[in-house]
Design a protein around this motif. Structure first.
Motif, PDB file in Angstrom:
ATOM      1  N   CYS A   2       0.987  -0.949  -0.287  1.00  0.00           N
ATOM      2  CA  CYS A   2      -0.388  -0.081   0.187  1.00  0.00           C
ATOM      3  C   CYS A   2       1.544   1.323  -0.307  1.00  0.00           C
ATOM      4  O   CYS A   2       2.253   1.062   0.869  1.00  0.00           O
ATOM      5  N   THR A   3       0.635   2.084  -0.564  1.00  0.00           N
ATOM      6  CA  THR A   3       1.174   3.663  -0.486  1.00  0.00           C
ATOM      7  C   THR A   3       0.460   4.166   1.074  1.00  0.00           C
ATOM      8  O   THR A   3      -0.335   3.821   1.943  1.00  0.00           O
ATOM      9  N   ILE A   7      -2.717   3.357   3.721  1.00  0.00           N
ATOM     10  CA  ILE A   7      -2.587   2.630   5.079  1.00  0.00           C
ATOM     11  C   ILE A   7      -3.060   3.956   5.490  1.00  0.00           C
ATOM     12  O   ILE A   7      -4.335   3.325   6.590  1.00  0.00           O
ATOM     13  N   LYS A   8      -3.556   5.125   5.130  1.00  0.00           N
ATOM     14  CA  LYS A   8      -4.225   6.096   6.208  1.00  0.00           C
ATOM     15  C   LYS A   8      -5.421   6.013   5.949  1.00  0.00           C
ATOM     16  O   LYS A   8      -6.361   6.218   7.392  1.00  0.00           O
ATOM     17  N   GLU A   9      -5.326   5.287   4.908  1.00  0.00           N
ATOM     18  CA  GLU A   9      -7.353   6.466   4.308  1.00  0.00           C
ATOM     19  C   GLU A   9      -8.023   4.584   5.047  1.00  0.00           C
ATOM     20  O   GLU A   9      -8.536   4.704   5.669  1.00  0.00           O
ATOM     21  N   ASP A  26      -5.220  12.447  12.207  1.00  0.00           N
ATOM     22  CA  ASP A  26      -3.967  12.586  11.291  1.00  0.00           C
ATOM     23  C   ASP A  26      -2.810  11.702  11.961  1.00  0.00           C
ATOM     24  O   ASP A  26      -2.186  12.659  11.830  1.00  0.00           O
ATOM     25  N   PRO A  27      -2.913  10.124  11.321  1.00  0.00           N
ATOM     26  CA  PRO A  27      -2.094  10.018  12.204  1.00  0.00           C
ATOM     27  C   PRO A  27      -0.781   9.349  11.233  1.00  0.00           C
ATOM     28  O   PRO A  27      -0.959   9.849  10.482  1.00  0.00           O
ATOM     29  N   ILE A  28       0.351   9.771  11.970  1.00  0.00           N
ATOM     30  CA  ILE A  28       2.036   8.483  11.126  1.00  0.00           C
ATOM     31  C   ILE A  28       1.969   7.729  10.891  1.00  0.00           C
ATOM     32  O   ILE A  28       0.868   6.821  11.445  1.00  0.00           O
ATOM     33  N   VAL A  29       1.682   7.844   9.254  1.00  0.00           N
ATOM     34  CA  VAL A  29       1.831   6.255   8.887  1.00  0.00           C
ATOM     35  C   VAL A  29       3.394   6.189   8.947  1.00  0.00           C
ATOM     36  O   VAL A  29       4.361   6.711   8.593  1.00  0.00           O
ATOM     37  N   ASP A  40       8.317   8.267   8.676  1.00  0.00           N
ATOM     38  CA  ASP A  40       7.434   8.011   7.878  1.00  0.00           C
ATOM     39  C   ASP A  40       7.234   7.637   6.287  1.00  0.00           C
ATOM     40  O   ASP A  40       8.848   8.061   6.718  1.00  0.00           O
ATOM     41  N   TYR A  41       6.748   8.279   5.864  1.00  0.00           N
ATOM     42  CA  TYR A  41       6.612   7.837   4.337  1.00  0.00           C
ATOM     43  C   TYR A  41       7.140   9.494   3.422  1.00  0.00           C
ATOM     44  O   TYR A  41       7.871   8.631   2.361  1.00  0.00           O
ATOM     45  N   ASP A  42       6.996  10.078   3.830  1.00  0.00           N
ATOM     46  CA  ASP A  42       7.842  11.044   3.249  1.00  0.00           C
ATOM     47  C   ASP A  42       9.811  12.069   3.690  1.00  0.00           C
ATOM     48  O   ASP A  42       9.562  12.708   3.786  1.00  0.00           O
TER      49      ASP A  42
END
Ligand code: PLP
Length: 442
Positions: A2-3, A7-9, A26-29, A40-42
């Motif tokens: 998953c992106t 994952i957040k959605e 608004d969780p950190i992924v 995180d992914y960023d």
């Protein structure tokens, strides 16, 4: 795969998150974790200054623990608690050897709440009494029995609760109207109050006194010298089982393997979880004195859990216990904990908003006030309509310093592998944020 967006959605759509209103989350992924950090992914790197929920004592990604879980998974993943299994036997032995000599056996659970559920059950079965004392400023878990033990507002949804749970006040010296001349004087005061309450509740009906050795989430309230000794004597006087909840304070967090060792006392039961496996898998348990354990030689131990002593978790537990020694964690906590104490005292001297700092090892809280003189809490108990504490935690988060608050207190409890340099780097961020708080509220 998953992106991060997916994952957040999916998380927001399909999961209910603990202790929150569900809208507006608004969780950190999280993508990866290592040591005291997660990403995180960023590519943002966050510093874990609360060891997640004060459980990841050995930090993230410890290879020994991961290897132990994999090795056990290759052998077998599950076997009933009634069938003997090597990791369960070995972990119980290791734990009994870490504990004072009055301890004989371990009853394994899944986590902290059910450790406390079973501790009170064992105390009630052993004594044949029903009442259980615990403190107002405490958290012992959110299941029904542990939630009834809990004194803080998390217990309200369970009310009116079960009969026979009695609350008493913590030795919260900073918030006391009386100014004590010494810790021992404070301890004598609180123990005398507790003794009076036990007498009024009928000591013949009191099975257990349950305390977090050091109150954790409710603000790292450290008992004054003499307090735990006083409670021990009180329990001996009336035949009450003394239970120390070491779910948060145990496993090197305070610079001792178990926090009660700081005061040289021996409880009768110790509930534990968190640091026994550091979150690599879930596990909890009750350490039981030889005297109480032997009572169950001829009496039914009416306690049971499908996953009592899960092999994967016990394998993780064995690896964690070994890792505390291999990585010299106690030495690190004593050394870096001393630096943390010095930094906290400097912050207290420097900032108008810091009323009190409390610390033992790498377990600490900063108590925020409007005025040092009046000690008025920065936010009133149980209420923060303006979201002031949320704002402070948000300012820390902007600087990638991750922790949480309770009432007017900010918890600082990093993984026990943190170095002095890492600690100084992070606490400089805390210093910056406290300056903002001074300017805005004091
Ligand atoms: N006891 C203490 C002192 C705790 O801090 C906690 C959790 O934070 C618990 C018990 C409950 O543990 P668990 O969440 O693993 O059920």
């Amino acid at each position: 795969m998953c992106t991060a967006k997916e994952i957040k959605e999916k998380t927001l759509k399909y999961t209910l998150t603990t202790w929150s209103k569900q809208a507006g989350r608004d969780p950190i992924v999280v993508k990866k974790t290592d040591g005291i950090y997660y990403w995180d992914y960023d590519g943002n790197r966050y510093t874990d200054m609360s060891s997640q929920l004060v459980n990841v004592n050995l930090g993230h990604g410890n290879p020994d623990i991961v290897a132990a879980i994999k090795a056990q998974a290759d052998k077998y993943c599950f076997i009933s608690p009634a069938i003997a299994s090597e990791p369960r036997a070995l972990l119980a032995e290791k734990l009994v050897k870490l504990l004072p000599e009055n301890f004989g056996k371990i009853f394994f659970t899944n986590a902290g709440a059910d450790a406390n559920e079973n501790a009170i059950k064992i105390a009630r079965l052993y004594t044949g009494r029903k009442k259980v004392f615990s403190r107002y400023r405490s958290y012992h878990g959110s299941s029904f029995g542990a939630g009834n033990l809990t004194g803080e507002p998390c217990r309200y949804p369970l009310e009116p609760g079960s009969p026979c749970f009695v609350k008493f006040f913590d030795p919260y010296v900073y918030r006391e109207k009386i100014r004590f001349a010494s810790e021992r004087e404070a301890a004598a005061f609180y123990v005398a109050k507790l003794r009076e309450q036990v007498i009024y509740e009928n000591p013949d009906e009191v099975a257990a006194i349950v305390m977090e050795t050091i109150t954790g989430s409710n603000g790292v309230i450290i008992p004054p010298d003499g307090y735990l000794e006083g409670v021990r004597k009180l329990c001996d006087e009336f035949g009450i089982v003394m239970v120390c909840d070491e779910v948060m304070a145990g496993f090197c967090r305070t610079g001792k393997m178990f926090a009660f060792e700081n005061w040289g006392i021996q409880p009768d039961l110790v509930s534990f979880a968190k640091g026994v496996t550091c979150g690599y898998t879930q596990l909890g348990g009750v350490a039981v004195s030889t005297k109480i354990a032997s009572y169950f030689d001829d009496h039914l131990l009416s306690c049971g859990l499908t996953y009592s002593g899960h092999p994967l978790s016990c394998a993780a537990g064995c690896a964690c216990v070994d890792a505390y020694e291999k990585y010299h964690i106690l030495e690190n906590v004593q050394k870096v904990g001393k630096v943390l104490g010095e930094i906290l005292e400097e912050l207290k001297a420097k900032h108008a908003c810091v009323g009190d700092v409390r610390y033992k090892g790498l377990f600490s809280a900063i108590e925020l006030v409007r005025s040092k003189e009046t000690r008025e809490p920065l936010v009133p108990y149980g209420k923060d309509p303006e979201g002031i504490m949320k704002g402070i935690i948000g300012e820390l988060k902007k600087r990638f310093f991750m922790t949480y608050s309770h009432e007017n207190m900010v918890i600082v409890a990093p993984p026990l592998i943190i170095t002095e340099a890492q600690l100084r780097e992070e606490m400089a961020k805390m210093d910056e944020v406290l300056s903002l708080v001074d300017a805005k509220y004091c």
